[in-house]
Write a protein that holds these residues in place. Structure first.
Motif, short mmCIF file in Angstrom:
data_model
loop_
_atom_site.label_atom_id
_atom_site.label_comp_id
_atom_site.label_asym_id
_atom_site.label_seq_id
_atom_site.Cartn_x
_atom_site.Cartn_y
_atom_site.Cartn_z
N THR A 1 3.32 -1.62 -5.64
CA THR A 1 3.85 -2.11 -4.37
C THR A 1 3.63 -3.61 -4.28
O THR A 1 2.53 -4.10 -4.54
N SER B 1 8.90 -3.29 13.01
CA SER B 1 9.15 -3.13 11.58
C SER B 1 10.52 -2.53 11.34
O SER B 1 11.03 -1.75 12.15
N ARG C 1 -3.90 -10.59 -4.83
CA ARG C 1 -2.99 -11.44 -4.07
C ARG C 1 -3.46 -12.89 -4.12
O ARG C 1 -4.66 -13.17 -4.21
N GLY D 1 0.20 -7.71 -4.64
CA GLY D 1 0.62 -6.33 -4.70
C GLY D 1 -0.53 -5.41 -5.04
O GLY D 1 -1.69 -5.83 -5.15
N GLU E 1 5.77 -10.20 7.44
CA GLU E 1 5.38 -9.70 6.12
C GLU E 1 6.43 -8.74 5.58
O GLU E 1 7.20 -8.14 6.34
N GLU F 1 6.87 -5.65 2.52
CA GLU F 1 6.24 -4.75 1.56
C GLU F 1 7.34 -3.96 0.85
O GLU F 1 8.22 -3.41 1.51
N ARG G 1 3.74 -7.22 -2.02
CA ARG G 1 3.53 -7.61 -0.62
C ARG G 1 3.54 -9.12 -0.48
O ARG G 1 3.06 -9.84 -1.35
N HIS H 1 3.07 -12.19 2.86
CA HIS H 1 2.69 -12.39 4.25
C HIS H 1 2.69 -13.87 4.57
O HIS H 1 2.28 -14.70 3.75
#
Length: 237
Positions: free
Chosen positions: A178, A135, A213, A201, A167, A169, A180, A182
Motif C-alpha cells: 500500500t 474521503s 516513509r 508505504g 492524503e 492511499e 501513502r 500526506h
C-alpha cells in the motif's frame, strides 16, 4: 511505558475477529514500533525509536471511542517558541470519540473529538481538538481531506491551532503493498505556521505491516524538524 505494555499484551492475545456477537460492536487493537515518532512532521521522540499502542471500540451505527498511547523523549522543537510550553513528558495519551458514515458513491465522512494528554510534562500541555474529514474511494485509491481545530486553551499557549491536511492511499492490486502520501498545513497563531509532508508505504503480512516513509517540513533543517525516513513494524487485530 506501562500503558503501551498493557496494550501490546492485549494485542498479542486478541483473536483475529474481535467482535461481540449480537451487539454490533467491534474491538480493534494495534501496536507499533517506530524508528521515530513524528507528529505533523516534527519528532516527539528526539528522533529516537518510540512505541505506540491503540484500542478502538466501534459500533455498526458508526460511532466509535478509543485511546492511543505513544512513548516520548526530548522536547518538541516547535513548542520551544514559548518558554511556557516545555517538555511534553514521557507518554502521550490520545483519547478520542467520533462518528463515521458511508455516504454512498464512494464518499465517506468522519468526525469527532481528540483529547491529548501528556504524562510527566512540564508546563501546560493537555488540549482538546475537534476534527472532521471527507474521503472518496475509487477502486484501490482513497483520497481524504480534513481539518483539525484546537480552540485557544492552556495546552495550546492560549492560541487557536488549525491543521488542514490531505492524503492519498493506494493499494497495489494483487500485492500486499500500500502506497501513502500526506500533506498538511498547521497555523498556530503567534507561534507560526508551517507545512509538512510525507510519502511512503507499507507491506502487509497477515496481521503485521512493515512500513517506511520519508517525512519533511518547510521549517529550518534542525534536529527534530529536519527530513528523515521513519521505519515501522506494526501488528493489528
Amino acid at each position: 511505558m506501562k500503558v503501551f505494555a498493557a496494550v501490546s499484551a492485549l494485542a498479542l492475545a486478541m483473536p483475529a475477529a474481535a467482535q461481540v456477537p449480537g451487539t454490533g460492536i467491534d474491538l480493534s487493537v494495534e501496536a507499533d514500533l517506530m524508528s521515530d515518532y513524528r507528529f505533523r512532521g516534527i519528532s516527539r521522540s528526539d528522533e529516537d525509536p518510540a512505541l505506540q499502542g491503540a484500542v478502538t471500540v466501534s459500533h455498526d451505527s458508526g460511532f466509535f471511542v478509543g485511546a492511543r498511547g505513544t512513548t516520548l523523549s526530548g522536547i518538541d522543537p516547535f513548542r520551544l517558541r514559548d518558554p511556557d510550553l516545555d517538555d511534553l513528558g514521557d507518554l502521550e495519551l490520545d483519547v478520542y470519540a467520533g462518528y463515521g458514515s458511508d455516504l454512498g458513491g464512494g464518499l465517506s465522512v468522519d468526525g469527532g473529538l481528540m483529547y491529548y494528554a501528556f504524562l510527566g510534562h512540564d508546563g501546560p500541555a493537555n488540549y482538546v481538538e475537534p476534527y472532521a474529514s471527507l474521503s472518496y474511494l475509487l477502486g484501490p485509491v482513497e483520497a481524504t481531506a480534513g481539518a483539525k481545530y484546537a480552540p485557544s486553551q492552556n495546552g495550546t499557549g492560549d492560541e487557536d491551532m488549525l491543521y488542514l491536511f490531505g492524503e492519498v492511499e493506494a493499494g497495489i492490486p494483487f500485492t500486499p503493498v500500500t502506497l501513502r502520501a500526506h500533506v498538511g498545513r498547521q497555523d498556530w497563531g503567534s507561534y507560526g505556521r508551517y507545512t509538512n509532508w510525507s510519502v511512503g508505504g507499507g507491506y502487509t503480512m497477515g496481521p503485521f505491516e512493515i512500513g517506511a516513509r520519508y517525512v519533511d517540513t518547510n521549517l529550518p533543517s534542525t534536529a527534530g524538524q529536519d527530513a528523515g525516513v521513519v521505519l515501522s513494524l506494526g501488528v493489528g487485530f
